[in-house]
Design a protein around this motif. Structure first.
Motif, short mmCIF file in Angstrom:
data_model
loop_
_atom_site.label_atom_id
_atom_site.label_comp_id
_atom_site.label_asym_id
_atom_site.label_seq_id
_atom_site.Cartn_x
_atom_site.Cartn_y
_atom_site.Cartn_z
N ASP A 1 0.86 -1.19 0.00
CA ASP A 1 0.00 0.00 0.00
C ASP A 1 0.89 1.24 0.00
N ALA A 2 1.22 1.74 -1.18
CA ALA A 2 2.13 2.88 -1.29
C ALA A 2 1.54 4.13 -0.65
N THR A 3 0.27 4.38 -0.88
CA THR A 3 -0.38 5.56 -0.29
C THR A 3 -0.40 5.47 1.23
N GLY A 4 -0.73 4.30 1.73
CA GLY A 4 -0.76 4.10 3.18
C GLY A 4 0.62 4.21 3.80
N ALA A 5 1.65 3.68 3.13
CA ALA A 5 3.01 3.73 3.65
C ALA A 5 3.51 5.17 3.70
N ARG A 6 3.22 5.92 2.64
CA ARG A 6 3.60 7.33 2.62
C ARG A 6 2.95 8.08 3.78
N LYS A 7 1.66 7.86 3.95
CA LYS A 7 0.92 8.56 5.01
C LYS A 7 1.43 8.15 6.39
N ALA A 8 1.67 6.85 6.59
CA ALA A 8 2.15 6.38 7.89
C ALA A 8 3.50 7.00 8.24
N MET A 9 4.40 7.08 7.26
CA MET A 9 5.71 7.68 7.52
C MET A 9 5.59 9.17 7.79
N ARG A 10 4.80 9.86 6.98
CA ARG A 10 4.64 11.31 7.17
C ARG A 10 3.95 11.62 8.49
N ASP A 11 2.96 10.81 8.86
CA ASP A 11 2.29 11.00 10.15
C ASP A 11 3.27 10.78 11.30
N HIS A 12 4.09 9.74 11.17
CA HIS A 12 5.08 9.44 12.22
C HIS A 12 6.04 10.61 12.41
N LEU A 13 6.61 11.11 11.32
CA LEU A 13 7.60 12.18 11.45
C LEU A 13 6.92 13.51 11.81
N GLY A 14 5.65 13.66 11.48
CA GLY A 14 4.91 14.82 11.96
C GLY A 14 4.79 14.79 13.47
N ARG A 15 4.59 13.59 14.04
CA ARG A 15 4.52 13.47 15.49
C ARG A 15 5.88 13.70 16.13
N VAL A 16 6.96 13.34 15.43
CA VAL A 16 8.30 13.65 15.94
C VAL A 16 8.46 15.17 16.08
N ILE A 17 7.99 15.92 15.10
CA ILE A 17 8.05 17.38 15.16
C ILE A 17 7.21 17.88 16.33
N ASP A 18 6.01 17.32 16.51
CA ASP A 18 5.16 17.73 17.63
C ASP A 18 5.85 17.47 18.97
N ASN A 19 6.53 16.33 19.08
CA ASN A 19 7.24 16.00 20.32
C ASN A 19 8.37 16.99 20.59
N LEU A 20 9.08 17.37 19.53
CA LEU A 20 10.15 18.35 19.68
C LEU A 20 9.58 19.69 20.14
N LEU A 21 8.44 20.04 19.59
CA LEU A 21 7.80 21.29 19.97
C LEU A 21 7.43 21.28 21.44
N THR A 22 6.87 20.17 21.91
CA THR A 22 6.50 20.05 23.32
C THR A 22 7.74 20.07 24.22
N ALA A 23 8.79 19.36 23.81
CA ALA A 23 10.00 19.25 24.63
C ALA A 23 10.75 20.56 24.73
N THR A 24 10.56 21.46 23.77
CA THR A 24 11.29 22.73 23.80
C THR A 24 10.39 23.88 24.22
N GLU A 25 9.24 23.56 24.82
CA GLU A 25 8.33 24.60 25.28
C GLU A 25 9.06 25.51 26.25
N MET A 26 9.08 26.80 25.98
CA MET A 26 9.86 27.72 26.81
C MET A 26 9.01 28.42 27.87
#
Length: 251
Positions: A203-228
């Motif tokens: 499932d190419a569409t699903g794989a793309r979405k799963a990877m992009r969703d995962h790395l989007g959550r990595v960005i969200d985690n970084l945002l939370t961890a650097t809350e000033m």
């Protein structure tokens, strides 16, 4: 339009605030304006501003105090220059999200049974690393490179390897990722399992979405961890309020 030699946004913020500190506008011990004001002043995202603030910490211009803000430090003759910071974690993860999303989509078309078996074995090691609270994230890196290998495209593998290697070469990136790990963020097993399942299902569409969703959550985690100015300040204020209440509570 800015040329290829234009400074990165976070570098421009650092250069401006460094000049203002040197001019005496902000002196040692002074608190910098809150995040909201700086975001509006420089017309940047919170992600970019936080890269700048962490970069200023690394080069010795400021220090972040939990629940209070960011303060100018005493000048040091051993400070790094902004040019030594290199790439930040937000910038890197954004690039990974674009590249590895397409990488996962292609792997869904090209991967064979051995690739899927290897990915599931690496996922088991990732679970073990999480349980042992290991910080190197060796299995996480291996997982993403194994997907790149499954594309049967050496150029894609080289790009993905380079993006991962940047994590360890950039002081700014490493500092930001350290903060994320200290806040308890670990590789998300469910995210990685969803990626493998989509690749296994071709499932190419699903794989793309799963990877992009995962790395989007990595960005969200970084945002939370650097809350000033947010979560830690609220917690500190709440703790102080509880303390005062307990001191004056009737016996």
């Amino acid at each position: 339009m800015a040329g290829s030699g234009a400074p990165k946004l976070y570098r421009a913020i650092i250069d401006t605030l460094q000049a203002e500190i040197a001019s005496g506008k902000y002196k040692a011990g002074d608190r910098l304006p809150p995040e909201r004001e700086l975001v509006e002043r420089f017309d940047v995202s919170r992600l970019t501003l936080r890269e700048a603030m962490i970069g200023m910490e690394i080069i010795g211009l400021v220090e972040a105090r939990r629940g209070s803000g960011v303060y100018v430090t005493e000048r040091s003759s051993e400070m790094l220059s902004p040019s030594e910071l290199d790439i930040g974690a937000f910038e890197l993860t954004e690039a990974r999200r674009l590249v590895e999303g397409e990488c996962a989509a292609l792997a869904a078309v090209t991967a064979d049974a051995d690739d899927i078996t290897d990915l599931r074995m690496i996922l088991d090691r990732m679970i073990e690393e999480n349980e042992r609270e290991l910080l190197d994230e060796v299995a996480d890196r291996e997982f993403h490179l194994r997907i790149a290998q499954a594309t049967r495209n050496d150029a894609i593998l080289l790009v993905v390897e380079t993006l991962w290697d940047v994590r360890h070469r950039s002081p700014l990136c490493m500092k930001m990722l350290e903060r994320s790990r200290r806040s308890g963020v670990k590789p998300r097993i469910d995210d990685h399992r969803a990626i493998v399942d989509a690749i296994a299902a071709n499932d190419a569409t699903g794989a793309r979405k799963a990877m992009r969703d995962h790395l989007g959550r990595v960005i969200d985690n970084l945002l939370t961890a650097t809350e000033m100015d947010g979560i830690e300040r609220v917690r500190a204020e709440a703790a102080e309020l509880r303390s005062r209440t307990q001191r004056f509570a009737p016996i």
